[in-house]
Design a protein around this motif. Structure first.
Motif, PDB file in Angstrom:
ATOM      1  N   VAL A 480       0.781  -1.233  -0.124  1.00  0.00           N
ATOM      2  CA  VAL A 480       0.060   0.187   0.286  1.00  0.00           C
ATOM      3  C   VAL A 480       0.923   1.568   0.156  1.00  0.00           C
ATOM      4  N   LEU A 481       1.227   2.475  -1.221  1.00  0.00           N
ATOM      5  CA  LEU A 481       1.454   3.082  -1.384  1.00  0.00           C
ATOM      6  C   LEU A 481       0.446   4.244  -1.446  1.00  0.00           C
ATOM      7  N   ASN A 482       0.813   4.973  -0.106  1.00  0.00           N
ATOM      8  CA  ASN A 482       0.176   6.502  -0.202  1.00  0.00           C
ATOM      9  C   ASN A 482       0.847   7.537  -0.528  1.00  0.00           C
ATOM     10  N   PHE A 483       0.585   8.053  -1.777  1.00  0.00           N
ATOM     11  CA  PHE A 483       1.326   8.717  -2.646  1.00  0.00           C
ATOM     12  C   PHE A 483       0.763  10.401  -2.172  1.00  0.00           C
ATOM     13  N   SER A 484      -0.212  10.857  -0.798  1.00  0.00           N
ATOM     14  CA  SER A 484      -0.213  11.930  -0.806  1.00  0.00           C
ATOM     15  C   SER A 484       0.397  12.923   0.860  1.00  0.00           C
ATOM     16  N   HIS A 485       0.478  13.646   1.612  1.00  0.00           N
ATOM     17  CA  HIS A 485       1.391  14.138   2.232  1.00  0.00           C
ATOM     18  C   HIS A 485       0.085  13.126   3.311  1.00  0.00           C
ATOM     19  N   ARG A 486      -0.764  13.623   3.150  1.00  0.00           N
ATOM     20  CA  ARG A 486      -1.878  13.278   4.241  1.00  0.00           C
ATOM     21  C   ARG A 486      -2.045  12.086   4.699  1.00  0.00           C
ATOM     22  N   PRO A 487      -2.664  11.795   6.017  1.00  0.00           N
ATOM     23  CA  PRO A 487      -3.035  10.647   6.241  1.00  0.00           C
ATOM     24  C   PRO A 487      -4.532   9.937   5.759  1.00  0.00           C
ATOM     25  N   VAL A 488      -4.325   8.598   4.551  1.00  0.00           N
ATOM     26  CA  VAL A 488      -5.789   8.332   4.247  1.00  0.00           C
ATOM     27  C   VAL A 488      -5.724   6.761   5.001  1.00  0.00           C
ATOM     28  N   ARG A 489      -7.478   5.975   4.006  1.00  0.00           N
ATOM     29  CA  ARG A 489      -7.705   4.605   4.543  1.00  0.00           C
ATOM     30  C   ARG A 489      -7.819   3.783   3.987  1.00  0.00           C
ATOM     31  N   LEU A 490      -7.288   2.465   3.598  1.00  0.00           N
ATOM     32  CA  LEU A 490      -7.407   1.670   2.698  1.00  0.00           C
ATOM     33  C   LEU A 490      -8.739   0.845   3.560  1.00  0.00           C
ATOM     34  N   ALA A 491     -10.001   0.680   2.514  1.00  0.00           N
ATOM     35  CA  ALA A 491     -11.216  -0.146   3.416  1.00  0.00           C
ATOM     36  C   ALA A 491     -10.529  -2.052   2.941  1.00  0.00           C
ATOM     37  N   GLY A 494     -12.782  -7.158   1.374  1.00  0.00           N
ATOM     38  CA  GLY A 494     -13.361  -8.234  -0.226  1.00  0.00           C
ATOM     39  C   GLY A 494     -12.126  -8.667   0.129  1.00  0.00           C
ATOM     40  N   GLU A 495     -10.928  -9.055  -1.059  1.00  0.00           N
ATOM     41  CA  GLU A 495     -10.175  -9.580  -1.604  1.00  0.00           C
ATOM     42  C   GLU A 495      -8.895  -9.441  -0.270  1.00  0.00           C
ATOM     43  N   LEU A 496      -8.766  -7.921   0.502  1.00  0.00           N
ATOM     44  CA  LEU A 496      -7.956  -7.842   1.197  1.00  0.00           C
ATOM     45  C   LEU A 496      -7.940  -8.555   2.469  1.00  0.00           C
ATOM     46  N   ARG A 497     -10.152  -8.915   2.858  1.00  0.00           N
ATOM     47  CA  ARG A 497     -10.506  -9.278   4.359  1.00  0.00           C
ATOM     48  C   ARG A 497      -9.317 -11.313   4.585  1.00  0.00           C
ATOM     49  N   ARG A 498      -8.757 -11.255   5.108  1.00  0.00           N
ATOM     50  CA  ARG A 498      -8.196 -12.358   5.291  1.00  0.00           C
ATOM     51  C   ARG A 498      -7.856 -12.368   7.359  1.00  0.00           C
ATOM     52  N   ASN A 499      -7.055 -13.725   7.184  1.00  0.00           N
ATOM     53  CA  ASN A 499      -7.066 -13.885   8.606  1.00  0.00           C
ATOM     54  C   ASN A 499      -6.421 -12.935   8.958  1.00  0.00           C
ATOM     55  N   GLY A 500      -5.672 -13.034   8.334  1.00  0.00           N
ATOM     56  CA  GLY A 500      -4.711 -11.453   9.526  1.00  0.00           C
ATOM     57  C   GLY A 500      -3.247 -11.117   8.306  1.00  0.00           C
ATOM     58  N   TRP A 501      -3.177 -10.026   9.420  1.00  0.00           N
ATOM     59  CA  TRP A 501      -1.840  -9.007   8.203  1.00  0.00           C
ATOM     60  C   TRP A 501      -0.186  -9.132   9.066  1.00  0.00           C
ATOM     61  N   VAL A 502       0.709  -9.000   8.741  1.00  0.00           N
ATOM     62  CA  VAL A 502       1.516  -9.237   9.470  1.00  0.00           C
ATOM     63  C   VAL A 502       2.560  -7.750   8.715  1.00  0.00           C
ATOM     64  N   ALA A 514      -3.570  -1.388  14.385  1.00  0.00           N
ATOM     65  CA  ALA A 514      -5.160  -1.826  14.428  1.00  0.00           C
ATOM     66  C   ALA A 514      -6.127  -1.809  12.893  1.00  0.00           C
ATOM     67  N   ILE A 515      -6.687  -2.210  13.011  1.00  0.00           N
ATOM     68  CA  ILE A 515      -7.530  -2.123  11.225  1.00  0.00           C
ATOM     69  C   ILE A 515      -8.963  -1.206  12.271  1.00  0.00           C
ATOM     70  N   GLU A 516      -8.784  -0.118  11.728  1.00  0.00           N
ATOM     71  CA  GLU A 516     -10.114   0.160  12.570  1.00  0.00           C
ATOM     72  C   GLU A 516     -11.636  -0.445  12.381  1.00  0.00           C
ATOM     73  N   LYS A 517     -12.816  -0.202  12.975  1.00  0.00           N
ATOM     74  CA  LYS A 517     -14.091  -0.575  12.893  1.00  0.00           C
ATOM     75  C   LYS A 517     -14.558  -0.371  11.832  1.00  0.00           C
TER      76      LYS A 517
END
Ligand code: GLC
Length: 535
Positions: A480-491, A494-502, A514-517
């Motif tokens: 995941v690459l944030n091209f902006s100088h400001r914070p952003v959120r990635l939903a 779908g494909e990204l819902r997995r058992n967990g990420w490290v 933590a993945i937010e609510k």
């Protein structure tokens, strides 16, 4: 894929412009001895191979891209013995050697041309593209050279015109002559026998011209060169059998490689030249034309992915000796945050990353006043284009005078920021761009999916984020690459819902936030996040 390593696919290639890397004899010009002194640095960075811009004998009208002898080293860079030492010392450190082969044209000082211009009845007579003037005295056709002259130059000795795609001092070889073809393949064999691992083929898609030399049709453009469609002076079908022959030659040695510099490329032409049995890779440069906008990069990557044959392998780069430094192109000021995103992009895509020397410490363009310009096209087109000197300045090794590049007077000025921006300083700073490059390259070595895995884009917030999966049979990696100088959120649906990420790597977080609510992953401004699936 992990079980079957391929050096040119898995590793990172580092481009050295030899004049500017390190000078071991104080003449102000980099040399092979200088490179050898810094091989440990390159091993520490973790690169797999080095592509050298030309160091053959050359009168330097185009700084080495006008070769006067293909099988020797220019004395300003060293000798063949130095070259052999370079190969041995590189291989001892696990670093491969890629040479630049400039076979579309020679220097006008090359023996072949010197002979050829003597007349129509000498053995080299047909080695270049010679034509009479038209009956009315005009040029043989309307072809233009890219460096700002007509493509035809009158030679009084021979009493004919010869064709050149670049400077008049770079006459194009006549690849339709079987002797030229043989001589050029012999050059390839010469260097393969000396232990070279691969080649970058300079403007290879121009080797053949249409045999009848018809006028190119008109196009809309600024320069005379752009005001025609280059359908008869490049990309001729004869290139395909030649590439097949070249590939057979390369394959008669173990693990050899060729990457072509496609002239005026499209993803489709690149794909045609890299089909199975042809060369391993070719540059398409799509990304070089992107503004700092994730959508633009995504489009370029997808165009490449779509055009490439499934067994072919793309190359990705943001910089080379012909184009602006990345930091200057993307207006980074003195801030390297954006450069970390750019580094992560090139190193985590499905393709071989090529990194130009000094990019790992974020070198910026230098300013070269008009009277000091050395690159001739810079002199010619100033002030519209000030040439390529700006991105060829001496490597910044330390804060000493001339940045530790030379004890003499450097051929181009060093950047005034070398007091703070240099290898020595960045090595000491764990947060530096240099260390970020090192970590990325290391991660590519550790994660098989980052090397050989498929590329799959995921939903991203247009204009801010670029996110993609790299996947092989063993693992999934999310970049995941944030091209902006400001914070952003990635939903993370779908494909990204997995058992967990490290968290494998980030320039802003030590642990995965933590993945937010609602399933959102938050990134800080200019953040790079590389995640692996929980095993
Ligand atoms: C390639 C090189 C460039 C050179 C030109 C002519 O495009 O990258 O530096 O000027 O060929 O050889």
């Amino acid at each position: 894929m992990a079980a079957n390593p391929i050096w040119w696919r898995d590793g990172v290639v580092y481009q050295i412009y030899p004049r500017s890397f390190a000078d071991s004899n104080g003449d102000g010009i980099g040399d092979l001895g200088g490179v050898i002194q810094h091989l440990d640095y390159l091993a520490e960075l973790g690169v797999e191979a080095i592509w050298y811009s030309p160091f053959y004998p050359s009168p330097d009208v185009d700084f080495g891209y006008d070769v006067s002898n293909y099988t020797d080293i220019d004395p300003k860079f060293g000798s063949l013995a130095d070259f052999d030492r370079l190969v041995t010392e590189s291989h001892q450190r696990g670093i491969r050697v890629i040479l630049d082969l400039v076979l579309n044209h020679t220097s006008d000082q090359h023996l072949w041309f010197q002979e050829s211009r003597k007349g129509k009845d000498n053995p080299y007579s047909d080695w270049y593209i010679w034509r009479d003037a038209k009956p009315d005295g005009s040029l043989p056709n309307n072809w233009e050279a890219i460096f700002g002259t007509p493509g035809w130059e009158w030679d009084a000795k021979r009493d004919q015109y010869y064709y050149h795609m670049f400077y008049p001092q770079q006459p194009d070889l006549n690849w339709r002559n079987p002797q030229v073809r043989q001589a050029c393949l012999d050059v390839v064999r010469f260097w393969l026998d000396r232990g070279v691992d691969g080649f970058r083929l300079d403007v290879f898609s121009n080797f053949f011209k249409h045999p009848d030399l018809p006028d190119n049709p008109p196009a809309v453009g600024l320069r005379a060169f752009d005001r025609q469609k280059h359908i008869y002076d490049s990309n001729q079908p004869d290139m395909i059998p030649l590439l097949r022959e070249l590939r057979e030659l390369l394959d008669s040695y173990p693990e050899r490689y060729a990457v072509g510099e496609t002239f005026m490329p499209t993803p489709q032409s690149v794909s045609a030249y890299t089909a199975p049995g042809l060369i391993h890779a070719a540059f398409d440069f799509e990304m070089l034309h992107c503004r700092w906008d994730p959508e633009c990069f995504q489009k370029a990557i997808l165009a490449t992915e779509k055009a490439m044959h499934p067994d072919s392998w793309p190359v990705y780069t943001l910089n080379n000796h012909d184009t602006s430094r990345t930091a200057s192109r993307y207006h980074c000021g003195n801030n390297d945050a954006r450069l970390k995103v750019a580094a992560a992009l090139t190193i985590t895509l499905r393709g071989t990353p090529f990194i130009y020397y000094g990019e790992e410490i974020g070198m910026r363009n230098i300013h070269v006043p008009r009277r000091f310009i050395q690159d001739r096209i810079g002199e010619k087109y100033w002030p519209i284009f000030d040439g390529r000197d700006k991105n060829r300045s001496p490597m910044q090794w330390n804060a000493n005078s001339h940045a530790g590049f030379t004890t003499g007077k450097p051929w181009l000025p060093v950047h005034p920021d070398h007091g703070t921006r240099n290898v020595e300083a960045q090595r000491k700073d764990p947060q530096s761009l240099f260390h970020f490059y090192r970590r990325l390259i290391q991660l590519r070595k550790e994660l098989s999916a980052l090397r050989g895995g498929l590329f799959q884009p995921v939903t991203y917030e247009p204009r801010k984020l670029l996110a993609y999966l790299r996947q092989d049979s063993e693992q999934t990696v999310l970049v995941v690459l944030n091209f902006s100088h400001r914070p952003v959120r990635l939903a993370m649906g779908g494909e990204l819902r997995r058992n967990g990420w490290v968290l494998a790597l980030s320039n802003k977080h030590d642990t995965l936030p933590a993945i937010e609510k609602g399933g959102y992953l938050s990134l800080q401004g200019d953040e790079v996040m590389i995640l692996t699936e929980k095993g």
